[in-house]
Design a protein around this motif. Structure first.
Motif, PDB file in Angstrom:
ATOM      1  N   SER A 167       2.093   0.496  -6.011  1.00 32.63           N
ATOM      2  CA  SER A 167       3.372   1.200  -6.018  1.00 32.63           C
ATOM      3  C   SER A 167       4.467   0.299  -5.454  1.00 32.63           C
ATOM      4  CB  SER A 167       3.295   2.472  -5.174  1.00 32.63           C
ATOM      5  OG  SER A 167       2.339   3.363  -5.694  1.00 32.63           O
ATOM      6  N   TYR A 168       5.679   0.515  -5.925  1.00 30.96           N
ATOM      7  CA  TYR A 168       6.815  -0.240  -5.402  1.00 30.96           C
ATOM      8  C   TYR A 168       8.049   0.652  -5.419  1.00 30.96           C
ATOM      9  CZ  TYR A 168       7.428  -0.937 -10.454  1.00 30.96           C
ATOM     10  OH  TYR A 168       7.549  -0.738 -11.803  1.00 30.96           O
ATOM     11  N   GLU A 169       9.013   0.270  -4.624  1.00 30.61           N
ATOM     12  CA  GLU A 169      10.253   1.025  -4.483  1.00 30.61           C
ATOM     13  C   GLU A 169      11.343   0.388  -5.327  1.00 30.61           C
ATOM     14  OE1 GLU A 169      13.472   1.687  -0.915  1.00 30.61           O
ATOM     15  OE2 GLU A 169      11.330   1.886  -0.411  1.00 30.61           O
ATOM     16  N   LEU A 170      12.140   1.210  -5.991  1.00 32.13           N
ATOM     17  CA  LEU A 170      13.273   0.735  -6.775  1.00 32.13           C
ATOM     18  C   LEU A 170      14.538   0.755  -5.919  1.00 32.13           C
ATOM     19  CD1 LEU A 170      12.530   2.681 -10.071  1.00 32.13           C
ATOM     20  CD2 LEU A 170      12.100   0.251  -9.620  1.00 32.13           C
ATOM     21  N   LYS A 175      10.134   5.679  -6.336  1.00 33.25           N
ATOM     22  CA  LYS A 175       8.926   4.871  -6.359  1.00 33.25           C
ATOM     23  C   LYS A 175       8.220   5.024  -7.699  1.00 33.25           C
ATOM     24  CE  LYS A 175       7.944   4.760  -1.392  1.00 33.25           C
ATOM     25  NZ  LYS A 175       6.936   5.015  -0.327  1.00 33.25           N
ATOM     26  N   GLN A 176       7.603   3.946  -8.141  1.00 33.99           N
ATOM     27  CA  GLN A 176       6.771   4.010  -9.327  1.00 33.99           C
ATOM     28  C   GLN A 176       5.667   2.974  -9.224  1.00 33.99           C
ATOM     29  OE1 GLN A 176       9.862   3.357 -12.318  1.00 33.99           O
ATOM     30  NE2 GLN A 176       9.020   1.323 -12.762  1.00 33.99           N
ATOM     31  N   ILE A 223       8.878  -7.535 -14.541  1.00 39.42           N
ATOM     32  CA  ILE A 223       8.819  -6.754 -13.311  1.00 39.42           C
ATOM     33  C   ILE A 223       8.811  -7.744 -12.155  1.00 39.42           C
ATOM     34  CG2 ILE A 223       7.502  -5.119 -11.915  1.00 39.42           C
ATOM     35  CD1 ILE A 223       6.400  -3.883 -14.394  1.00 39.42           C
ATOM     36  N   ILE A 225       8.840  -8.407  -8.205  1.00 36.83           N
ATOM     37  CA  ILE A 225       8.442  -7.716  -6.981  1.00 36.83           C
ATOM     38  C   ILE A 225       8.631  -8.626  -5.769  1.00 36.83           C
ATOM     39  CG2 ILE A 225       6.540  -6.604  -5.739  1.00 36.83           C
ATOM     40  CD1 ILE A 225       7.400  -5.021  -8.177  1.00 36.83           C
ATOM     41  N   ILE A 246      12.885  -4.810 -14.091  1.00 39.74           N
ATOM     42  CA  ILE A 246      12.541  -3.848 -13.042  1.00 39.74           C
ATOM     43  C   ILE A 246      12.425  -4.637 -11.742  1.00 39.74           C
ATOM     44  CG2 ILE A 246      10.777  -2.277 -12.162  1.00 39.74           C
ATOM     45  CD1 ILE A 246      10.068  -1.621 -15.064  1.00 39.74           C
ATOM     46  N   ASN A 247      13.252  -4.272 -10.776  1.00 34.35           N
ATOM     47  CA  ASN A 247      13.281  -4.978  -9.490  1.00 34.35           C
ATOM     48  C   ASN A 247      12.637  -4.089  -8.440  1.00 34.35           C
ATOM     49  OD1 ASN A 247      13.859  -6.663  -7.327  1.00 34.35           O
ATOM     50  ND2 ASN A 247      15.939  -5.857  -7.088  1.00 34.35           N
ATOM     51  N   GLY A 248      11.467  -4.491  -7.943  1.00 36.38           N
ATOM     52  CA  GLY A 248      10.726  -3.650  -7.017  1.00 36.38           C
ATOM     53  C   GLY A 248      10.533  -4.275  -5.655  1.00 36.38           C
ATOM     54  N   ASP A 250       7.962  -3.926  -2.147  1.00 35.88           N
ATOM     55  CA  ASP A 250       6.761  -3.370  -1.524  1.00 35.88           C
ATOM     56  C   ASP A 250       7.096  -3.019  -0.083  1.00 35.88           C
ATOM     57  OD1 ASP A 250       4.251  -2.624  -0.739  1.00 35.88           O
ATOM     58  OD2 ASP A 250       3.355  -4.628  -0.881  1.00 35.88           O
TER      59      ASP A 250
END
Length: 297
Positions: A167-170, A175-176, A223, A225, A246-248, A250
């Protein structure tokens, strides 16, 4: 842990992906089979004439180290894991007749195949070495145990296996999971906002028109991260990324805490298929491009 990644940037010609014609390659397959048989024999007998008891020769960079570098190059060209394992076993069985030589080559294997700043970094080949080390009668149980964590780590996210989900935070706080993204290809990049080589790779991805077009045509989702846990740096670096990525983040540092991915280099890149199976592990941007050229030509 944050080591340089070597960039082998070459001009990109997207057109070759779509204009190559199919050819009858039956003859070339037969020739390749003959070449593989010859290559196997060369690999398995590569160390026959090398004197492992000659410590001066072993530690001479122009002899021992060069011999190992050439051996690794041949290993990397052999597609058969059983042959690679056998070749490594034969080599280390010979080396263990002299503990000094054995220890030297083990360190060189780690340097070439596992250290983050090595352009020859290769978990698949290092796996063969580690497999030998945890079973050899030369090492004590305590010595073998020291290699087991690394062995478990290189077995994670192997090519052909499902990538570890996380899982990661946007940026908007939502979260996704990695598995939530449904696309043909996922270009997964773990980056450090302070890493100059990360910035170089990110700018190439973002600013090279041919590459942007290629990723769009092949339905590649980037993606990115940040697993290092500094929210302020992550937020400040957001403007450097493409708004199509998509910028995530942790936030709980689970990727590092649970060793979900081996992040010994920055950036660390994976290419995943539509089912999130690993196509390329701990790779480079140019190797991803080469993969697309090869598979779509």
């Amino acid at each position: 842990m944050k080591s340089p990644i070597f960039s082998f940037w070459l001009p990109i010609c997207v057109a070759i992906l779509f204009c190559c014609s199919c050819k009858d390659n039956t003859k070339s397959k037969q020739q390749n089979e003959k070449l593989l048989i010859t290559a196997d024999s060369t690999l398995l007998h590569f160390w026959d004439k090398f004197d492992m008891k000659d410590t001066a020769q072993v530690k001479n960079p122009e002899k021992g180290e060069q011999q190992l570098a050439d051996f690794i190059q041949l290993l990397s060209q052999n597609p058969d894991s059983a042959t690679r394992d056998k070749a490594v076993d034969l080599m280390l069985d010979k080396a263990k007749t002299n503990r000094t030589s054995f220890d030297y080559f083990i360190k060189q294997y780690e340097h070439y195949l596992y250290e983050g700043n090595s352009p020859m970094r290769n978990d698949i080949l290092y796996e063969s070495v580690l497999r030998y080390l945890i079973k050899t009668d030369l090492l004590s149980d305590l010595e073998k145990e020291a290699y087991r964590p690394t062995y478990k780590l290189v077995l994670r996210n192997k090519e052909g296996q499902a990538a570890e989900d996380f899982s990661y935070e946007l940026a908007n706080g939502k979260k996704q999971k990695l598995s939530d993204t449904k696309v043909k290809y996922t270009f997964l990049i773990f980056y450090d906002p302070d890493c100059s080589h990360c910035k170089e790779t990110i700018h190439q991805l973002r600013d090279t028109p041919q590459l942007v077009q290629l990723f769009a045509q092949l339905q590649v989702q980037v993606i990115a991260i940040d697993p290092w846990g500094d929210r302020t740096k992550w937020k400040n670096y957001e403007s450097q990324l493409s708004d199509k990525w998509i910028n995530g983040f942790d936030a709980e540092s689970k990727i590092l805490s649970f060793n979900l991915y081996d992040l010994k280099a920055s950036p660390t890149i994976y290419l995943l298929d539509e089912n999130k199976k690993v196509l390329l592990k701990d790779t480079y941007l140019q190797q991803v491009i080469d993969y697309f050229v090869k598979t779509n030509s």
